[in-house]
Design a protein around this motif. Structure first.
Motif, PDB file in Angstrom:
ATOM      1  N   ARG A   1      -6.121   1.789   7.392  1.00 56.15           N
ATOM      2  CA  ARG A   1      -4.962   2.103   7.097  1.00 56.15           C
ATOM      3  C   ARG A   1      -4.093   2.830   8.457  1.00 56.15           C
ATOM      4  O   ARG A   1      -2.982   3.085   8.497  1.00 56.15           O
ATOM      5  CB  ARG A   1      -4.484   3.084   6.136  1.00 56.15           C
ATOM      6  CG  ARG A   1      -5.017   2.573   4.697  1.00 56.15           C
ATOM      7  CD  ARG A   1      -4.646   3.748   3.677  1.00 56.15           C
ATOM      8  NE  ARG A   1      -4.683   3.039   2.253  1.00 56.15           N
ATOM      9  CZ  ARG A   1      -5.560   3.227   1.346  1.00 56.15           C
ATOM     10  NH1 ARG A   1      -6.692   3.594   1.649  1.00 56.15           N
ATOM     11  NH2 ARG A   1      -5.141   2.331   0.123  1.00 56.15           N
TER      12      ARG A   1
ATOM     13  N   ARG B   1      -2.336   3.808  -3.450  1.00 53.98           N
ATOM     14  CA  ARG B   1      -3.702   3.856  -2.853  1.00 53.98           C
ATOM     15  C   ARG B   1      -4.776   3.766  -3.638  1.00 53.98           C
ATOM     16  O   ARG B   1      -5.690   2.989  -3.170  1.00 53.98           O
ATOM     17  CB  ARG B   1      -3.720   5.212  -1.994  1.00 53.98           C
ATOM     18  CG  ARG B   1      -2.457   5.268  -0.862  1.00 53.98           C
ATOM     19  CD  ARG B   1      -2.837   4.428   0.053  1.00 53.98           C
ATOM     20  NE  ARG B   1      -1.836   4.348   0.992  1.00 53.98           N
ATOM     21  CZ  ARG B   1      -1.451   5.237   2.173  1.00 53.98           C
ATOM     22  NH1 ARG B   1      -2.262   6.170   2.292  1.00 53.98           N
ATOM     23  NH2 ARG B   1      -0.511   4.813   2.963  1.00 53.98           N
ATOM     24  N   SER B   2      -4.753   4.420  -4.759  1.00 53.55           N
ATOM     25  CA  SER B   2      -6.047   4.027  -5.691  1.00 53.55           C
ATOM     26  C   SER B   2      -6.041   2.914  -6.053  1.00 53.55           C
ATOM     27  O   SER B   2      -7.355   2.166  -6.148  1.00 53.55           O
ATOM     28  CB  SER B   2      -6.011   5.153  -6.833  1.00 53.55           C
ATOM     29  OG  SER B   2      -4.831   4.952  -7.739  1.00 53.55           O
TER      30      SER B   2
ATOM     31  N   ASP C   1       0.717  -1.342  -0.182  1.00 55.89           N
ATOM     32  CA  ASP C   1      -0.053  -0.072   0.104  1.00 55.89           C
ATOM     33  C   ASP C   1       0.837   1.302  -0.214  1.00 55.89           C
ATOM     34  O   ASP C   1       0.674   2.079   0.865  1.00 55.89           O
ATOM     35  CB  ASP C   1      -0.896  -0.098   1.204  1.00 55.89           C
ATOM     36  CG  ASP C   1      -1.947   1.124   1.277  1.00 55.89           C
ATOM     37  OD1 ASP C   1      -2.338   1.482   0.034  1.00 55.89           O
ATOM     38  OD2 ASP C   1      -2.677   1.295   2.325  1.00 55.89           O
ATOM     39  N   TRP C   2       1.776   1.490  -1.004  1.00 53.30           N
ATOM     40  CA  TRP C   2       2.638   2.715  -1.206  1.00 53.30           C
ATOM     41  C   TRP C   2       1.606   3.832  -1.449  1.00 53.30           C
ATOM     42  O   TRP C   2       0.549   3.719  -2.056  1.00 53.30           O
ATOM     43  CB  TRP C   2       3.584   2.561  -2.312  1.00 53.30           C
ATOM     44  CG  TRP C   2       4.653   1.381  -2.043  1.00 53.30           C
ATOM     45  CD1 TRP C   2       4.727   0.377  -1.430  1.00 53.30           C
ATOM     46  CD2 TRP C   2       5.905   1.292  -2.644  1.00 53.30           C
ATOM     47  NE1 TRP C   2       5.755  -0.329  -1.225  1.00 53.30           N
ATOM     48  CE2 TRP C   2       6.412   0.229  -2.228  1.00 53.30           C
ATOM     49  CE3 TRP C   2       6.502   2.103  -3.491  1.00 53.30           C
ATOM     50  CZ2 TRP C   2       7.786  -0.134  -2.848  1.00 53.30           C
ATOM     51  CZ3 TRP C   2       7.643   1.884  -4.041  1.00 53.30           C
ATOM     52  CH2 TRP C   2       8.549   0.657  -3.332  1.00 53.30           C
ATOM     53  N   PRO C   3       2.223   5.169  -1.119  1.00 53.27           N
ATOM     54  CA  PRO C   3       1.124   6.212  -1.346  1.00 53.27           C
ATOM     55  C   PRO C   3       0.712   6.399  -2.717  1.00 53.27           C
ATOM     56  O   PRO C   3      -0.291   6.576  -3.217  1.00 53.27           O
ATOM     57  CB  PRO C   3       2.332   7.324  -0.974  1.00 53.27           C
ATOM     58  CG  PRO C   3       3.015   6.770   0.001  1.00 53.27           C
ATOM     59  CD  PRO C   3       3.481   5.340  -0.430  1.00 53.27           C
ATOM     60  N   GLU C   4       1.926   5.892  -3.716  1.00 52.92           N
ATOM     61  CA  GLU C   4       1.482   6.044  -5.106  1.00 52.92           C
ATOM     62  C   GLU C   4       0.355   5.030  -5.420  1.00 52.92           C
ATOM     63  O   GLU C   4      -0.192   5.005  -6.655  1.00 52.92           O
ATOM     64  CB  GLU C   4       2.576   5.806  -6.015  1.00 52.92           C
ATOM     65  CG  GLU C   4       3.686   7.056  -5.689  1.00 52.92           C
ATOM     66  CD  GLU C   4       4.784   6.620  -4.825  1.00 52.92           C
ATOM     67  OE1 GLU C   4       5.664   7.372  -4.704  1.00 52.92           O
ATOM     68  OE2 GLU C   4       4.282   5.510  -3.934  1.00 52.92           O
TER      69      GLU C   4
END
Length: 266
Positions: free
Chosen positions: A44, A17-18, A12-15
């Motif tokens: 999260r 998330r979607s 679940d890297w920030p990039e």
């Protein structure tokens, strides 16, 4: 509101998330179609977890983890998440499973790693990365056997995400032991706290080598600029990838429905 908790924290890297949210939406809808009251969104942070007054207990009533309400709300303690009695669906690693977590959860399924170099079905391997020197990266062996370049690793500084990680620590340790070697071949060992942090440490000259699971390595090549400054010099042997789990207390009928739903989405 659902009484259950779900989380997909391992990639679940920030990039991402979607993409992770979209994956959960597909799973959630499949679960709901089978009568499971799946939560709308994934957890999260510790603050997203329902309180467990008196702490989390095992089957014998012994407290094995504190009440999540007592933890820093904006952080996520993975071990407390995995042990939470309301966990409907989550991800873990076979390292923690072998170190005791398996007593407290049930395995729902194993994901496929076919989309990643170093993966085959439910098996995955880790890329051994070192500073880039202008030469090409080493391809993953077709047979999934370990490819450990001892001459390149000896005397180098090894960094890793966690000592309980199969992909970042235990897998390489076991491959070395099978070769009559050990982690003592490294000049030093340091804890980075995450695969991405390990890659950054090597790119910045703070470490020389790390083992990065094949999916994290694929993500790094998409999103982490430091990945351009390292290269793959070898691979650990293939092992079972990250298991998808549910709480030990999840009813058998619900577990069967979870498994059916996950299998239907493959």
């Amino acid at each position: 509101m659902s009484e259950f908790v779900a989380a997909l924290p391992m990639y679940d890297w920030p990039e991402m998330r979607s993409e992770v949210d979209a994956r959960w939406a597909r799973l959630r809808d499949a679960f709901r179609q089978r009568g499971i009251d799946a939560p709308e969104t994934i957890a999260r942070a510790n603050g997203d977890l329902p309180p467990v007054p008196g702490g989390i207990r095992d089957g014998d009533g012994m407290v094995i983890a504190p009440d999540p309400a007592t933890l820093p709300p904006d952080e996520l303690d993975l071990h407390k998440l995995w042990l939470h009695p309301a966990l409907l669906f989550g991800q873990t690693c076979w390292g923690p499973m072998e170190l005791g977590l398996a007593e407290h959860v049930q395995v729902v399924a194993q994901p496929s790693y076919d989309a990643y170099e170093g993966g085959q079905g439910e098996l995955y391997s880790s890329a051994l990365v070192m500073p880039a020197d202008g030469g090409p990266s080493v391809a993953s062996p077709d047979d999934g056997a370990p490819l450990i370049p001892l001459d390149l690793l000896r005397g180098k500084r090894f960094t890793f995400n966690d000592t309980g990680s199969m992909s970042g620590f235990l897998g390489l340790k076991r491959d070395l032991e099978a070769m009559g070697e050990s982690l003592d071949l490294f000049a030093s060992r340091s804890l980075s706290g995450g695969h991405r942090s390990s890659i950054v440490a090597i790119a910045e000259g703070k470490a020389d080598v790390a083992a990065i699971d094949c999916e994290s390595w694929a993500l790094a090549q998409r999103f982490e600029p430091a990945a351009r400054h390292v290269k793959v010099v070898g691979w650990t042997g293939r092992r079972k990838g990250l298991p998808l789990i549910t709480a030990r207390t999840t009813p058998e009928k619900t577990v069967a429905a979870l498994r059916e739903a996950v299998a239907g989405l493959r």
